[in-house]
Design an enzyme around this catalytic site. Structure first.
Site, mmCIF file in Angstrom:
data_model
loop_
_atom_site.group_PDB
_atom_site.id
_atom_site.type_symbol
_atom_site.label_atom_id
_atom_site.label_comp_id
_atom_site.label_asym_id
_atom_site.label_seq_id
_atom_site.Cartn_x
_atom_site.Cartn_y
_atom_site.Cartn_z
ATOM 1 N N ASP A 81 57.537 6.801 -6.872
ATOM 2 C CA ASP A 81 56.554 6.659 -7.936
ATOM 3 C C ASP A 81 56.599 5.320 -8.685
ATOM 4 O OD1 ASP A 81 54.526 7.723 -9.401
ATOM 5 O OD2 ASP A 81 55.804 8.694 -10.879
ATOM 6 N N CYS A 128 50.443 17.835 -19.533
ATOM 7 C CA CYS A 128 49.479 18.942 -19.569
ATOM 8 C C CYS A 128 49.582 19.679 -18.241
ATOM 9 C CB CYS A 128 48.073 18.402 -19.758
ATOM 10 S SG CYS A 128 46.773 19.618 -19.439
ATOM 11 N N CYS A 164 45.654 22.159 -15.223
ATOM 12 C CA CYS A 164 45.105 22.233 -13.858
ATOM 13 C C CYS A 164 46.178 22.612 -12.848
ATOM 14 C CB CYS A 164 44.368 20.959 -13.468
ATOM 15 S SG CYS A 164 45.307 19.445 -13.578
HETATM 16 S S1 SF4 Z 1 43.213 16.693 -15.453
HETATM 17 FE FE1 SF4 Z 1 44.695 18.389 -15.478
HETATM 18 S S2 SF4 Z 1 46.476 17.477 -16.526
HETATM 19 FE FE2 SF4 Z 1 44.709 16.161 -17.023
HETATM 20 S S3 SF4 Z 1 43.885 17.028 -18.943
HETATM 21 FE FE3 SF4 Z 1 42.771 17.960 -17.262
HETATM 22 S S4 SF4 Z 1 43.842 19.906 -16.917
HETATM 23 FE FE4 SF4 Z 1 45.234 18.579 -18.068
#
Ligand code: SF4
Length: 296
Positions: free
Chosen positions: A123, A226, A229
């Site tokens: 990375d 986050c 997803c």
């Molecule tokens: S793309 Fe995925 S990680 Fe980024 S804000 Fe949206 S849900 Fe959250």
């Protein structure tokens, strides 16, 4: 220099013994045109936000031999990072020790044991790691652009070895690259049909953005990263806790409550996040995030 071909079965057995949950090998050819086109378009749209390093060395990202002359084979490897417990304010991947350190050490160990010449990457170099994970047949693209490893889901770290030996056998992708980024905008506006728009992504904003957070950003569940997803990915049901102690949160981190976060001092921060990927946001960045965090 060792000119004997790389024994693919032996390498995979060694990788498994070292704790890698997947290992695949592909010839070090240029990145396929369909992916290269998508990557160039993503840059043209400015979806990389302030991550200027993504714009640098584009050709090197697309042609492995420009990054490491003499490379013959690319080995893609995955480590399961799903922690057993989670400090809720922090993204799943950052609960334990910094994966860059853990993965790099493990890749070096594998190179030594297998007698591989070349370089390894985690990375931090112009390497399209998700593409190589797909190309080496260790994972499939999820529709939200993540890579999911069968049996482990998308909660995996990826690393690559650019080896100077040819392999005695190469792997093929597990499945053709399916259409990605379709039907996800209702979950999150950052997931557009053209790819992930980092400018709208909470992971980017809370980790990479060094300036002010946009005023319309709302942090609810997490203040570092986050997982929305990731958790919404159908393959997430395959994720299960790792046996890697390094990726488990410490008791101190697990014990942090909302009031503790709001009163976090620089000294506590240093102790709590020693050797952690969370240090990327720096103390000031984390406090900035926490001040925008409205837990529900
Ligand atoms: S793309 Fe995925 S990680 Fe980024 S804000 Fe949206 S849900 Fe959250």
């Amino acid at each position: 220099m060792n000119s004997a071909p790389l024994n693919s079965n032996q390498l995979k057995a060694q990788a498994q013994r070292l704790g890698f949950v997947a290992c695949g090998i592909a010839p070090a050819e240029p990145v396929q045109e369909w992916y290269a086109q998508g990557f160039r378009r993503w840059l043209q749209l400015g979806f990389q936000a302030d991550m200027e390093y993504m714009q640098n060395h584009v050709e090197m990202r697309l042609q492995p031999a420009l990054l490491h002359p003499g490379v013959k084979s690319i080995v893609s490897l995955a480590l399961n990072y799903m922690p057993t417990h989670q400090q809720p304010g922090i993204s799943l991947y950052a609960q334990g020790k910094d994966y860059h350190d853990v993965m790099k050490e493990r890749l070096r160990q594998l190179m030594t044991e297998a007698g591989l010449q070349g370089r390894c990457f985690v990375d931090t170099a112009p390497v399209l790691e998700r593409y190589w994970a797909w190309r080496c047949g260790i994972g499939e693209f999820c529709q939200n652009g993540l890579i999911s490893v069968p049996g482990y889901g998308p909660t995996v770290f990826l690393g690559e070895i650019f080896a100077e030996q040819e392999a005695d056998a190469y792997d093929e992708p597990l499945s053709p690259a399916s259409e990605r980024f379709t039907g996800w905008e209702s979950l999150c506006p950052a997931l557009t049909p053209q790819g992930l728009d980092a400018r709208l992504c909470l992971s980017y904003q809370t980790i990479e953005n060094r300036g002010e957070l946009p005023h319309d950003i709302h942090l609810k569940r997490t203040f570092y990263g986050c997982d929305k997803c990731l958790r919404a990915c159908p393959q997430f049901k395959e994720s299960h806790p790792t046996t890697e102690q390094a990726f488990q949160p410490s008791d101190e981190l697990l014990g942090m409550k909302e009031e503790d976060w709001r009163a976090l001092t620089p000294e506590q921060y240093k102790v709590l996040f020693k050797g952690s990927a969370v240090k990327r946001a720096k103390y000031e960045g984390l406090i900035r995030n926490i001040s925008k965090w409205k837990k529900q």
